[in-house]
Design a protein around this motif. Sequence first.
Motif, PDB file in Angstrom:
ATOM      1  N   ALA A  79     -31.561  25.676 -41.954  1.00  0.00           N
ATOM      2  CA  ALA A  79     -30.450  24.758 -42.226  1.00  0.00           C
ATOM      3  C   ALA A  79     -30.837  23.350 -41.767  1.00  0.00           C
ATOM      4  N   SER A  80     -31.665  23.279 -40.738  1.00  0.00           N
ATOM      5  CA  SER A  80     -32.039  21.957 -40.197  1.00  0.00           C
ATOM      6  C   SER A  80     -32.735  21.096 -41.242  1.00  0.00           C
TER       7      SER A  80
ATOM      8  N   THR B 221     -21.181  27.973 -34.557  1.00  0.00           N
ATOM      9  CA  THR B 221     -21.817  29.071 -33.838  1.00  0.00           C
ATOM     10  C   THR B 221     -21.782  28.903 -32.314  1.00  0.00           C
TER      11      THR B 221
ATOM     12  N   ASP C  13     -22.418  23.658 -44.541  1.00  0.00           N
ATOM     13  CA  ASP C  13     -23.416  24.438 -43.817  1.00  0.00           C
ATOM     14  C   ASP C  13     -22.708  25.744 -43.435  1.00  0.00           C
TER      15      ASP C  13
ATOM     16  N   GLN D 299     -30.748  33.933 -41.040  1.00  0.00           N
ATOM     17  CA  GLN D 299     -31.020  34.765 -39.858  1.00  0.00           C
ATOM     18  C   GLN D 299     -29.825  35.279 -39.063  1.00  0.00           C
ATOM     19  N   LYS D 300     -28.611  35.107 -39.600  1.00  0.00           N
ATOM     20  CA  LYS D 300     -27.451  35.636 -38.874  1.00  0.00           C
ATOM     21  C   LYS D 300     -26.799  36.775 -39.662  1.00  0.00           C
TER      22      LYS D 300
HETATM   23  C1  LIG Z   1     -24.051  26.541 -38.136  1.00  0.00           C
HETATM   24  C2  LIG Z   1     -25.522  26.317 -37.923  1.00  0.00           C
HETATM   25  N1  LIG Z   1     -26.139  25.350 -38.618  1.00  0.00           N
HETATM   26  C3  LIG Z   1     -27.446  25.121 -38.464  1.00  0.00           C
HETATM   27  C4  LIG Z   1     -28.200  25.857 -37.581  1.00  0.00           C
HETATM   28  C5  LIG Z   1     -29.664  25.565 -37.468  1.00  0.00           C
HETATM   29  O1  LIG Z   1     -30.310  26.502 -38.234  1.00  0.00           O
HETATM   30  P1  LIG Z   1     -31.871  26.598 -38.469  1.00  0.00           P
HETATM   31  O2  LIG Z   1     -32.448  27.070 -37.180  1.00  0.00           O
HETATM   32  O3  LIG Z   1     -31.963  27.587 -39.570  1.00  0.00           O
HETATM   33  O4  LIG Z   1     -32.379  25.271 -38.839  1.00  0.00           O
HETATM   34  C6  LIG Z   1     -27.617  26.879 -36.854  1.00  0.00           C
HETATM   35  C7  LIG Z   1     -28.410  27.691 -35.931  1.00  0.00           C
HETATM   36  O5  LIG Z   1     -27.929  28.502 -35.189  1.00  0.00           O
HETATM   37  C8  LIG Z   1     -26.235  27.114 -37.032  1.00  0.00           C
HETATM   38  O6  LIG Z   1     -25.602  28.077 -36.352  1.00  0.00           O
END
Ligand SMILES: Cc1ncc(COP(=O)(O)O)c(C=O)c1O
Length: 360
Positions: free
Chosen positions: A76-77, A152, A172, A195-196
């Motif tokens: 997501a980042s 989260t 997101d 991954q969740k």
């Molecule tokens: C709501 C949310 N957005 C973004 C992220 C970041 O995700 P990633 O590590 O896949 O970049 C997380 C990670 O826990 C998350 O919970």
Amino acid sequence: MVRVHNFGAGPAVLPLEVVESCKQNLAELGTTGLGLMETSHRSKTFQSIIDEAILELRELLKIPEDYTVLLLQGGASLQFHMAPLNLLSEGEFADVLVTGKWSQNTLIEMRKIRNGAPVWDGSEGDFRRIPISSEYSVSQDSKYLHYTSNNTIYGTQFKERPDSRSKPLVVDASSDICGVPIDVSSHDLIYAGAQKNLGPSGVTVCILSPWAIEKANSNLPSMLSYRTQKAKGSMFNTPNTYGIFVLREVLRWIGRNGGVEAAYERNKRKAEMIYEAIDSTAFWSPYAEKESRSIMNATFRISDESLMEPFIAEAEELGFKGLRGHRIVGGIRASMYNGLELSSVESLVQFMGDFEKRHS
Ligand SMILES: Cc1ncc(COP(=O)(O)O)c(C=O)c1O
């Protein structure tokens, strides 16, 4: 084999059936004679795996036919950057509902290349709640509204889709995709790290409306371009083949078990059990405000702070893993994604009751 109760926030617990299927296919994928991680992404075998994964997702989320589904990398980042890079031209900006650390990051990354306006910021209230639509307005000139459906770290979640006042809507959905229903057709971009709720890390699901594809800037670096990724069927370069296989298995598992609606009912039940326990006595102290509570991540503390470490230590010893809250919030966080069995929550609630009795 001993599998503990995994309450970790991600990478998170997967259904055992899925893990077994991965194990089985690792040495030989079906009857191909090739191992799962040793199969070319250009093979017919892998093409059908990615096609089936996308089809399964389309069915589960009722994704309109004219929407595009991409399976990318970078988590997501990367989308914090890639979304504005594609969807905003120079001089344009988006509105952002800042409901936690991840939406703060969204804004930071957005501002590195384009502009972003925080139309609501919950930081003063330590992100304990989600705003209602009358608390924010959407700028007249912004190109879209961005929100984080489930926070989260803080354990808060939107119960209703935010009102974007007819502007395109970007979300997101990393920590509640396929764990709660979502009306895809009212969104223009949905992105989520897998991954969740959906599988392993290293796969990012992106769902784009025709508007998003049309608006996407051309002439971007190929890896960062939604248009290129669409043209190349998510395979401009070598994708995470293993991760996409696991994603397909998780999606099939959700389908076999009643789809997203049934997953939602199971997730609600798990959350109700935890929150009932937390609310039943003053021994426990919830973090998020009641109306904003997440059904995916319950955040709470023990009112007597001195009992926090003994609780975590005892829980770990008994096989309740991943309960320590995120370092920003501290306390306890029980993450209850799709793969977590109801029986794990039942056992945790029983342990909490027992711990409380011994320390009251
Ligand atoms: C709501 C949310 N957005 C973004 C992220 C970041 O995700 P990633 O590590 O896949 O970049 C997380 C990670 O826990 C998350 O919970």
